[in-house]
Design an enzyme around this catalytic site. Structure first.
Site, short mmCIF file in Angstrom:
data_model
loop_
_atom_site.label_atom_id
_atom_site.label_comp_id
_atom_site.label_asym_id
_atom_site.label_seq_id
_atom_site.Cartn_x
_atom_site.Cartn_y
_atom_site.Cartn_z
CG ASP A 69 16.18 48.15 88.27
OD1 ASP A 69 16.29 48.54 89.44
OD2 ASP A 69 16.84 48.61 87.33
CG HIS A 81 14.50 46.57 83.51
ND1 HIS A 81 14.51 47.70 82.72
CD2 HIS A 81 15.51 46.74 84.41
CE1 HIS A 81 15.47 48.50 83.11
NE2 HIS A 81 16.09 47.95 84.14
CG ASP A 92 15.32 51.33 85.60
OD1 ASP A 92 15.01 52.52 85.42
OD2 ASP A 92 16.47 50.89 85.40
CG ASP A 116 12.89 50.99 78.36
OD1 ASP A 116 12.08 50.96 77.42
OD2 ASP A 116 13.45 52.05 78.74
NE ARG A 117 18.76 46.72 79.09
CZ ARG A 117 19.63 46.53 78.11
NH1 ARG A 117 19.48 45.52 77.29
NH2 ARG A 117 20.64 47.36 77.93
CG ASN A 170 18.43 54.36 84.49
OD1 ASN A 170 18.08 53.60 85.39
ND2 ASN A 170 19.09 53.92 83.43
CG HIS A 171 15.61 51.98 81.60
ND1 HIS A 171 15.71 51.66 80.27
CD2 HIS A 171 16.80 51.65 82.14
CE1 HIS A 171 16.90 51.14 80.02
NE2 HIS A 171 17.58 51.12 81.14
CG HIS A 211 16.50 53.81 89.81
ND1 HIS A 211 15.90 52.57 89.75
CD2 HIS A 211 17.37 53.85 88.77
CE1 HIS A 211 16.38 51.90 88.72
NE2 HIS A 211 17.28 52.66 88.10
NE ARG A 246 24.60 52.32 86.23
CZ ARG A 246 23.84 51.24 86.06
NH1 ARG A 246 23.31 51.00 84.89
NH2 ARG A 246 23.62 50.41 87.06
CG HIS A 293 20.94 52.24 88.58
ND1 HIS A 293 20.36 52.39 87.34
CD2 HIS A 293 22.06 53.03 88.55
CE1 HIS A 293 21.08 53.24 86.62
NE2 HIS A 293 22.12 53.62 87.32
#
Length: 483
Positions: free
Chosen positions: A227, A229, A256, A259-260, A288-289, A337, A385, A412
């Site tokens: 990730d 991110h 990923d 995001d964030r 997943n993002h 992932h 999660r 992840h």
């Protein structure tokens, strides 16, 4: 300490104070350990359960947060923080209608709480927006391709534009390097070139299977990153440490990307540009993002709207649906992932057969690929999660044996050193966003494999400085309030 408390209750209160201190130091896993010890000594204190729920939320373990907050509510139905913590976890999972019910309950219990009132109003707005979008939504099979409706060649580049330019249809290394430098200065490239990069990358990704076989010749190497991110400056640091992507220095970024972090547009344009430049020097997998639901909540949608404009939101969503789900390096290393599956017997051919050109479903192979996590216990368990599942070393071993593989690499999850080796050395988690969200204090890592041995050579690295733009700067207002 209250003299009326029993010995166990006193010890539990001491552990709660230790947990609170760990939480304030952003040591959320340690906080969970202390809260858990307090709960073992006194499991009828709603505060311990709600506090542990908050720590789970900080680690993105939203399923566990919902469970703990629900237990707090069961113990004390008038405890407003129980509803508050559960509502925040539901929000983070994108379950806005469930979150709304909890914040309505907070308001009933604390009618004069201005903060609760504000959060309830934000939540109501979010639910109204979702209901409107659901009402006008078009089914996937009826939706026209956004990519097919855009011709970047007709977009005029104004004479006063001073940024890097692409001459014709071919993206060059000089352009990409100039673009990377432009991004470092917090400038953006012309929309014509942003369209060109995404559209050309989309076509390459769309032509690939859901499971991609990667061939690394003997003596050559291949790097896997986890990730990122939206941490663009840490991405540049990876390239500084390990070299720019090329046909001779290929990379796989394992989902990923966005995001964030608040430089997600720069990250995805950089990765897509290298994909265009070196189709077999840059591999990209879905995380997943890479989904509308996550992007709406965690900042990418807002960032795209701010930096590139509304039309790019649907274009990126379409591009994300083209991302492959898994890669296999030299028939030996399986890279995905999230993780493995709720049933045994899944073959690589089953993964290759997945129709991935859609938003991620809430169950099934595609969902589990994107969301699942390893667990220390054998067998399978519920996901911390709230999506996917947890799987043990025996599940990993059987999957590898059934598919004649040696190793699983997945991402992840934040890891203190940027990686963790689990399941008797048969599974490695790699995470490439150091000091995640500017608060976790973790290192990042990447793995380099050299053929034919494919022994994982893991490098950890620390975060580098970045401009003063906070994580989640473009995220939804209602989610930022709970960070």
């Amino acid at each position: 300490m209250d003299a009326n408390l029993s010995s166990n209750e006193q010890k539990a209160e001491e552990l709660k104070l230790k947990a609170n201190d760990a939480f304030k130091a952003n040591k959320f896993s340690l906080a969970i350990e202390f809260y858990s010890q307090a709960i073992e000594l006194n499991n009828s204190n709603a505060v311990y359960w709600a506090n542990r729920a908050f720590a789970h939320t900080k680690l993105e373990e939203y399923g566990s947060a919902v469970q703990d907050a629900s237990k707090a509510i069961e113990i004390d139905p008038r405890y407003s923080k129980g509803y508050y913590r559960r509502g925040a976890a539901y929000l983070a999972m994108g379950k806005f209608k469930e979150a709304l019910k909890d914040f309505q309950q907070v308001k009933r219990i604390c009618p004069n709480d201005l903060d609760a009132t504000r959060k309830l109003k934000e939540c109501e707005k979010a639910v109204q927006k979702i209901r409107f979008e659901e009402a006008i939504a078009v089914a996937d099979e009826e939706r026209c391709s956004v990519a097919d409706s855009i011709d970047y060649r007709v977009i005029e580049v104004e004479p006063q534009y001073t940024g890097p330019r692409v001459d014709g249809d071919t993206i060059t290394l000089d352009f990409v390097k100039a673009m990377l430098d432009e991004f470092k200065k917090q400038k953006c490239i012309h929309k014509r070139y942003a369209y060109q990069i995404v559209l050309q990358a989309l076509e390459l990704l769309r032509s690939m299977p859901s499971l991609v076989d990667v061939n690394v010749p003997n003596g050559s190497h291949f790097t896997v990153c986890g990730d990122v991110h939206g941490q663009y400056f840490d991405l540049l640091n990876i390239f500084k440490l390990n070299g720019l992507p090329s046909e001779e220095n290929p990379y796989l970024f394992n989902g990923d990307f966005v995001d964030r972090g608040s430089f997600s547009v720069e990250v995805i344009l950089a990765l897509c540009a290298f994909k265009c430049l070196y189709p077999t020097g840059m591999y990209l997998a879905r995380g997943n993002h890479e989904s509308k639901n996550m992007n709406k909540i965690y900042g990418f949608e807002g960032e795209v709207r701010s930096k590139l404009g509304e039309p790019f939101i649907e274009l990126f969503a379409e591009a994300f649906c083209c991302l492959p789900l898994a890669h296999v390096i030299n028939n030996k290393v399986f890279v995905v992932h999230g993780g493995l599956f709720s049933v045994d017997g899944v073959k690589l051919s089953d993964i290759k057969a997945i129709d991935r050109f859609c938003e991620p479903p809430e169950e099934g192979l595609m969902c589990e690929i994107l969301w699942s996590d390893p667990q220390p216990q054998l067998g399978r368990g519920p996901s911390k999660r709230g999506v996917g599942l947890s799987f043990g070393a025996d599940v990993t071993k059987r999957f590898l044996q059934e598919n004649n593989l040696d190793l699983i690499v997945r991402s992840h999850e934040v890891k203190d050193e940027g990686f963790e080796i689990e399941h008797d050395g048969k599974l490695i988690t790699v995470f490439s966003a150091p000091n995640y969200c500017d608060q976790m204090g973790n290192k990042g890592a990447y793995i380099r494999f050299t053929a034919p041995e494919l022994k994982p050579n893991i490098s950890s690295f620390s975060a580098v400085p970045h401009p003063d733009v906070k994580p989640m700067a473009y995220a939804s207002n209602f989610l930022r309030m709970f960070q």
